[in-house]
Design an enzyme around this catalytic site. Sequence first.
Site, PDB file in Angstrom:
ATOM      1  CB  SER A 250     -15.374  11.067   5.507  1.00 48.72           C
ATOM      2  OG  SER A 250     -15.535   9.868   4.840  1.00 48.72           O
ATOM      3  CE  LYS A 254     -10.990   6.807   7.086  1.00 48.38           C
ATOM      4  NZ  LYS A 254     -12.177   6.075   7.361  1.00 48.38           N
ATOM      5  CD1 TRP A 341     -17.348   3.100   3.492  1.00 44.44           C
ATOM      6  CD2 TRP A 341     -17.499   0.898   3.102  1.00 44.44           C
ATOM      7  NE1 TRP A 341     -16.194   2.705   2.858  1.00 44.44           N
ATOM      8  CE2 TRP A 341     -16.265   1.360   2.599  1.00 44.44           C
ATOM      9  CE3 TRP A 341     -17.814  -0.455   2.966  1.00 44.44           C
ATOM     10  CZ2 TRP A 341     -15.338   0.525   1.980  1.00 44.44           C
ATOM     11  CZ3 TRP A 341     -16.883  -1.284   2.350  1.00 44.44           C
ATOM     12  CH2 TRP A 341     -15.672  -0.797   1.871  1.00 44.44           C
ATOM     13  CG  HIS A 391     -20.207   9.083   4.063  1.00 43.54           C
ATOM     14  ND1 HIS A 391     -19.574   8.668   5.211  1.00 43.54           N
ATOM     15  CD2 HIS A 391     -19.243   9.629   3.275  1.00 43.54           C
ATOM     16  CE1 HIS A 391     -18.281   8.932   5.114  1.00 43.54           C
ATOM     17  NE2 HIS A 391     -18.059   9.531   3.951  1.00 43.54           N
TER      18      HIS A 391
HETATM   19  C1  GCU Z   1     -14.226   5.983   1.407  1.00 43.74           C
HETATM   20  C2  GCU Z   1     -13.394   5.245   2.424  1.00 43.74           C
HETATM   21  C3  GCU Z   1     -13.705   5.691   3.843  1.00 43.74           C
HETATM   22  C4  GCU Z   1     -13.635   7.191   3.949  1.00 43.74           C
HETATM   23  C5  GCU Z   1     -14.480   7.831   2.875  1.00 43.74           C
HETATM   24  C6  GCU Z   1     -14.359   9.345   2.787  1.00 43.74           C
HETATM   25  O1  GCU Z   1     -15.567   5.598   1.523  1.00 43.74           O
HETATM   26  O2  GCU Z   1     -13.593   3.881   2.245  1.00 43.74           O
HETATM   27  O3  GCU Z   1     -12.791   5.119   4.751  1.00 43.74           O
HETATM   28  O4  GCU Z   1     -14.003   7.626   5.227  1.00 43.74           O
HETATM   29  O5  GCU Z   1     -14.099   7.357   1.610  1.00 43.74           O
HETATM   30  O6  GCU Z   1     -13.371   9.923   3.206  1.00 43.74           O
HETATM   31  O7  GCU Z   1     -15.277   9.952   2.210  1.00 43.74           O
END
Ligand code: GCU
Length: 412
Positions: A250, A254, A341, A391
């Site tokens: 998540s 990144k 998402w 997720h």
């Molecule tokens: C949110 C956010 C995402 C991210 C995620 C996470 O959903 O919008 O960009 O990856 O949190 O880090 O769990």
Amino acid sequence: TLAMPSFAQDIKVLYDEAELPKFTLPDPLVAQDGTKITTREAWEKIRRPELLQLFETDVYGKAPAAPPIASRVISEREVFGGKATERQVRIFLTGKEDGPYADLILFLPKSDKPVPVVTALNFKGNHSLSDDPTIPLPQGWMRNIAADGIKNHTATEESRGAAKSRWPLERILDRGYAVATAYYGDIDPDFDDDFQNGIHAAFKKEGQAKPAADEWGSIAGWAFGLSRIADYLEQQDAIDHERMIVMGHSRLGKTSLWAGATDTRFDLVISNNSGCGGAALSRRRFGESVRRINTSFPHWFCDNFLKYNDNEDACPVDQHELIALIAPRPVLICSAQEDQWADPHGEFLSGLYADPVYRLLGTDGLAATEMPPLDKLINSRIGYRIRPGKHDVTPSDWEAYLDFADKQLGGK
Ligand code: GCU
């Protein structure tokens, strides 16, 4: 999840391929001045440094040069019936004992040869990985999660073991891999405070109130922390320095991609469900968009990235070029079917469009041109997998990571 500012809720979210805008992606093999990149040398001398700089100035922000770290072993003991060692080490991120530190926990399988290592930051503190009562609770800011007993942004005994399902430690160790992890909030607490705390405050220049528009946000800060962990691991004879893996989920996915792009000591990079600002192509605007992420999490990227809110086409780079920055090292992109998402298809396409760079550098790229069926690992130099479910990080994800690493880094 964090509370979203109400205006962020009003941003329309696209979930239908038919509704996506038409766009042209920047070509990773054409330099900014139009020169075609046709040799490894031109990639290494011209295009790679140029792309790295564009991502620094327009997306994640530039991190300062790192001083040599200092570290201190806090404890060491045998775990899992003597199969492994658990070592806790305090890493002083500025090299000074009075500066910010990250507490690293390193699980090392017993072995007479150096072992490969998976380095990954964690969301809930080192004590969330196991029930071991001796692991200290993080002292800094934590996200409030009632189910884990985290109130007033403070960890409690109740949160021990809260992330165990994401860290099948014994299985990873049995497969011959070490695990090195630290709480991401030790490096930079994950809230928008104009960079008054954490690593950013420690590196602020004289008279500077906050990082400039092209200087590091939180993702670049966490990636900086991963590189400091790599500094420590490079000093350890028990670790195989040719098989250092960086993984993240998540927002930390990144982060692992950016760490892999900026620090070539990471020999293999894994991003799990990294989505917008990670593996997903921004120009698709599918699921989370640039405007939405900059609105909900203004501290993750550098301020220059705000220019691309509803204006993705103006950005000189897109995320397939982040994957290309990892070339020719192996990279594995993992998606989850219910995590729309994060735009699984856009994550796959980033891998696909990075493929020509890998081919130029003489490796196989992505051995697929279409999304594979669920659970099928594409185990080529650019790897891809989508599994059913939401997720998260699951034990089956770890099996895929290690199958990929076994093959791409040459097994034991
Ligand atoms: C949110 C956010 C995402 C991210 C995620 C996470 O959903 O919008 O960009 O990856 O949190 O880090 O769990």
